[in-house]
Write an enzyme that holds these catalytic residues in place. Structure first.
Site, PDB file in Angstrom:
ATOM      1  N   ASP A  13       0.818  -1.213   0.000  1.00 25.97           N
ATOM      2  CA  ASP A  13       0.000   0.000   0.000  1.00 25.97           C
ATOM      3  C   ASP A  13       0.854   1.266   0.000  1.00 25.97           C
ATOM      4  O   ASP A  13       0.666   2.160  -0.841  1.00 25.97           O
ATOM      5  CB  ASP A  13      -0.932   0.016   1.213  1.00 25.97           C
ATOM      6  N   ARG A  91      -0.276   4.101  16.563  1.00 27.04           N
ATOM      7  CA  ARG A  91      -0.606   4.951  15.409  1.00 27.04           C
ATOM      8  C   ARG A  91      -0.551   6.454  15.696  1.00 27.04           C
ATOM      9  O   ARG A  91      -0.013   7.218  14.883  1.00 27.04           O
ATOM     10  CB  ARG A  91      -1.978   4.567  14.836  1.00 27.04           C
ATOM     11  N   ASP A 120      -7.085   2.443  10.705  1.00 29.32           N
ATOM     12  CA  ASP A 120      -5.921   3.329  10.772  1.00 29.32           C
ATOM     13  C   ASP A 120      -6.153   4.691  10.121  1.00 29.32           C
ATOM     14  O   ASP A 120      -5.522   5.677  10.504  1.00 29.32           O
ATOM     15  CB  ASP A 120      -4.704   2.649  10.149  1.00 29.32           C
ATOM     16  N   SER A 170      -0.595 -10.656   6.609  1.00 26.99           N
ATOM     17  CA  SER A 170      -0.183  -9.270   6.800  1.00 26.99           C
ATOM     18  C   SER A 170       0.171  -9.090   8.273  1.00 26.99           C
ATOM     19  O   SER A 170      -0.657  -9.352   9.150  1.00 26.99           O
ATOM     20  CB  SER A 170      -1.319  -8.320   6.406  1.00 26.99           C
TER      21      SER A 170
END
Length: 389
Positions: A13, A91, A120, A170
């Site tokens: 990504d 985050r 996210d 992932s």
């Protein structure tokens, strides 16, 4: 040339984002924030960013992550639906560091690689808007509504290496935990194979119990088995000890912010050990009313972290209450680890509210006869209610 600073992980990504931003005429500065990823992964991210033509920053934020985020989460017993918030907790810190670089570079935009389906995007953008309201936010994958197949096609066209093509899962990893998702794991009826786990030993293969001692000072862990450790080393040690007994494997159906349910797998051995020990110490030193109300606060605190509201006056206000409650959360907790479980077996504190003399059946410090009146009028309103029927 206009500049865009990209939160860069080296995955498909964000690698596609890097080139998509260049296509839009941006000079791209990539940023990787080290919150406990494997060292080889950090090096690979740097190498890949430079190969793709970006100016790159690597920021070591491990100690800040532990002291200013993880320790606050421990004091709040922070979890969301049984998940200790490892990914969610990191985050806001990552986004904050990206903002710092964007200001240093006089960039006009900040970019991330989030899709429109996950959590996210909320965590990154909430932080960016609070910390840099003047900055433009770009989310190329979401904005272009790209599918994974379209990303792969674009990556091949742009010469982007795709290591994830050969990977089944992932992975997101930091000091506080490890998340594993994607592929067959998206099916709630699929039984995860042993190979998805990296930090934890198979609980079925655990042959020997171990008692571990955690020392806390004002709600913060400061030592394991009598050894004082710096914040980062302490978290790593907790992960190592709990992991070898298979502690911290979590498989849940999680409710995402946008309402989707997703199957999530986590490994959080140290988090489960430390949170369990911390809560046991609170039970020894805090009053019943504080424990009852703090449980409500803790649940709200965990939800704020999950929803990306770390930088909010509400979270800061809750911290004020939590910090007050932690003034006496000092002491030692012993936990027995075996077969994937953590069981508290002993606890002590100079602020203990336990009185052996009063509670013992063999002592007369508390005159039992004085309780009769209290018992008589206990639940008086309930009695009156039923008398009126």
């Amino acid at each position: 040339m206009k500049k865009a600073v990209l939160a860069y992980s080296g995955g498909l990504d964000t690698s596609c984002c890097l080139k998509l931003l260049e296509d839009q005429g941006y000079e791209v500065i990539s940023v990787c924030v080290d919150v406990g990823q494997p060292e080889e992964e950090i090096k690979e991210v740097e190498k890949k960013a430079k190969m793709l033509g970006a100016k790159h920053y690597t920021i070591d934020a491990k100690e800040e992550f532990v002291k200013d985020y993880i320790f606050k989460a421990i004091k709040a017993n922070a979890q969301y639906e049984g998940y200790p918030l490892s990914t969610a907790l990191a985050r806001p810190l990552i986004a904050d560091k990206v903002v710092e670089v964007a200001k240093k570079e006089n960039a006009e935009a900040i970019a991330h690689g989030c899709t429109g389906k996950g959590n996210d995007q909320f965590r990154f953008e909430t932080t960016i808007r609070i910390k840099a309201p003047e900055m433009k936010i770009l989310a190329p994958i979401r904005d272009l509504n790209l599918t994974r197949a379209e990303e792969l096609e674009y990556a091949k066209k742009k010469g982007i290496p795709i290591p994830t093509e050969s990977k089944k899962w992932s992975i997101d990893e930091n000091l506080w935990g490890r998340s594993i998702e994607g592929g067959e794991l998206e099916d709630p009826n699929f039984i995860p194979p042993e190979e998805i786990y990296s930090w934890t030993k198979n609980p079925a293969e655990d042959k020997e119990e171990e008692i571990v001692e955690i020392e806390f000072k004002e709600g913060v862990p400061i030592a394991i088995n009598g050894e004082k450790l710096d914040p980062v080393s302490l978290i790593k040690k907790a992960n190592e000890i709990a992991g070898r007994h298979g502690v911290g494997r979590i498989d849940i159906m999680e409710d995402r912010i946008i309402g989707l349910k997703s199957r999530e797998n986590y490994e959080c051995p140290g988090a489960i050990l430390l949170l369990t020990a911390h809560k046991a110490l609170e039970q020894l030193v805090l009053t019943r009313d504080i424990l009852r109300f703090k449980e409500i606060v803790d649940n709200i605190y965990g939800e704020l972290i999950y929803k990306g509201q770390w930088f909010s006056p509400f979270r800061e206000a809750l911290d004020a209450f939590i910090d007050k409650t932690q003034e006496r959360v000092t002491g030692v907790v012993k936990a027995k680890l075996f077969g994937g479980s953590v069981r508290i077996v002993a606890r002590e504190s100079p602020y203990s509210l336990y009185s052996k003399e009063m509670v013992s059946f063999d002592e007369k410090d508390l005159d039992q006869r004085e309780i009769a009146g209290m018992v008589k009028y206990h639940c008086l309103q309930d009695l009156l209610y039923y008398l009126k029927k």
